[in-house]
Design an enzyme around this catalytic site. Structure first.
Site, PDB file in Angstrom:
ATOM      1  N   ASP A  54       0.860  -1.190   0.000  1.00  0.00           N
ATOM      2  CA  ASP A  54       0.000   0.000   0.000  1.00  0.00           C
ATOM      3  C   ASP A  54       0.891   1.233   0.000  1.00  0.00           C
ATOM      4  OD1 ASP A  54      -2.116  -1.747   0.281  1.00  0.00           O
ATOM      5  OD2 ASP A  54      -3.061  -0.646   1.922  1.00  0.00           O
ATOM      6  N   LYS A 119      -7.295   3.143  -3.747  1.00  0.00           N
ATOM      7  CA  LYS A 119      -7.878   3.080  -2.405  1.00  0.00           C
ATOM      8  C   LYS A 119      -8.135   4.498  -1.907  1.00  0.00           C
ATOM      9  CE  LYS A 119      -6.584   1.244   2.190  1.00  0.00           C
ATOM     10  NZ  LYS A 119      -5.562   0.441   2.906  1.00  0.00           N
ATOM     11  N   LYS A 155     -10.814  -0.063  -3.381  1.00  0.00           N
ATOM     12  CA  LYS A 155     -10.945  -0.307  -1.952  1.00  0.00           C
ATOM     13  C   LYS A 155     -11.307   0.979  -1.224  1.00  0.00           C
ATOM     14  CE  LYS A 155      -8.649  -2.367   2.067  1.00  0.00           C
ATOM     15  NZ  LYS A 155      -7.451  -3.096   2.554  1.00  0.00           N
TER      16      LYS A 155
END
Length: 219
Positions: A54, A119, A155
């Protein structure tokens, strides 16, 4: 399981042979790390056993209009990822406008690989995920898929606390992208408190009564 780069090897060793994937966060939560440091941390995390990475975009650069810097940093992390999946966190709560969210989404989508994710949030900034912001990002994914055929995951993270809220998001994904995105391979929630309410909902289906929130652990 998401851990800092220095704890990836420990997590990977402890979870060896079990289902959970190991994710490491890069440039978290500020997004202000130098590109060389991001790439080095990514390589080290992948070598130590990270399945997913991430990264957080540099909002300072983005909001200053330095879009190519943002793109270059994403490309550097992609190159360092190897076979690990990448999720690019936009930190939408700091992007101010929906136009900025769309611009950041487009930059990320263009510079990541098929199967990688965009995300919403780190969970450290409020507001985190919202339905309007998520819709903007889903539309960016939809348009890129129509234009190029590249399929990107999504996400939303932070602020999704109830099973009923999650249904709203799932309906929006289905209406915007179709049921081909309704799997963990392409859509995930980032909301630790959501699990507790899902367990309560399952208990309701089984017994006809909702359990108290404290009957289930958030851990």
């Amino acid at each position: 399981v998401c851990v800092s780069p220095t704890r990836v090897r420990l997590a990977a060793d402890e979870l060896a042979g079990h289902a959970p994937r190991v994710c490491s966060v890069i440039g978290f939560p500020s997004g202000a790390h130098l590109s060389e440091i991001r790439a080095a941390e990514t390589k080290a995390a992948v070598n130590d056993g990270a399945d997913e990475i991430d990264m957080v975009i540099n909002r300072g650069a983005f909001l200053s209009g330095k879009y190519e810097i943002v793109a270059e940093e994403i490309r550097a992390v992609v190159q360092a990822c190897g076979n690990a999946h990448l999720k690019v966190i936009l930190e939408t709560g700091e992007l101010v406008t929906y136009d900025n969210v769309r611009k950041a989404s487009d930059i990320a989508i263009k510079n990541i690989r098929e199967g990688d994710f965009i995300k919403t949030s780190t969970g450290k900034v409020s507001p985190a995920a919202t339905m309007p912001v998520t819709l903007v990002m889903l539309e960016a994914i939809r348009d890129a898929y129509k234009d190029t055929g590249k399929k990107i995951g999504m996400k939303p993270a932070g602020g999704i606390r109830t099973a009923k809220q999650s249904w709203h998001y799932l309906c929006m994904v289905n209406e915007t992208l179709g049921d081909g995105w309704l799997s963990p391979e392409w859509f995930r929630f980032g909301a630790s408190s959501l699990l507790n309410d899902v367990l309560r909902s399952m208990q309701k289906l089984k017994t006809g009564e909702y359990a108290a929130g404290y009957d289930f652990s958030d851990a």
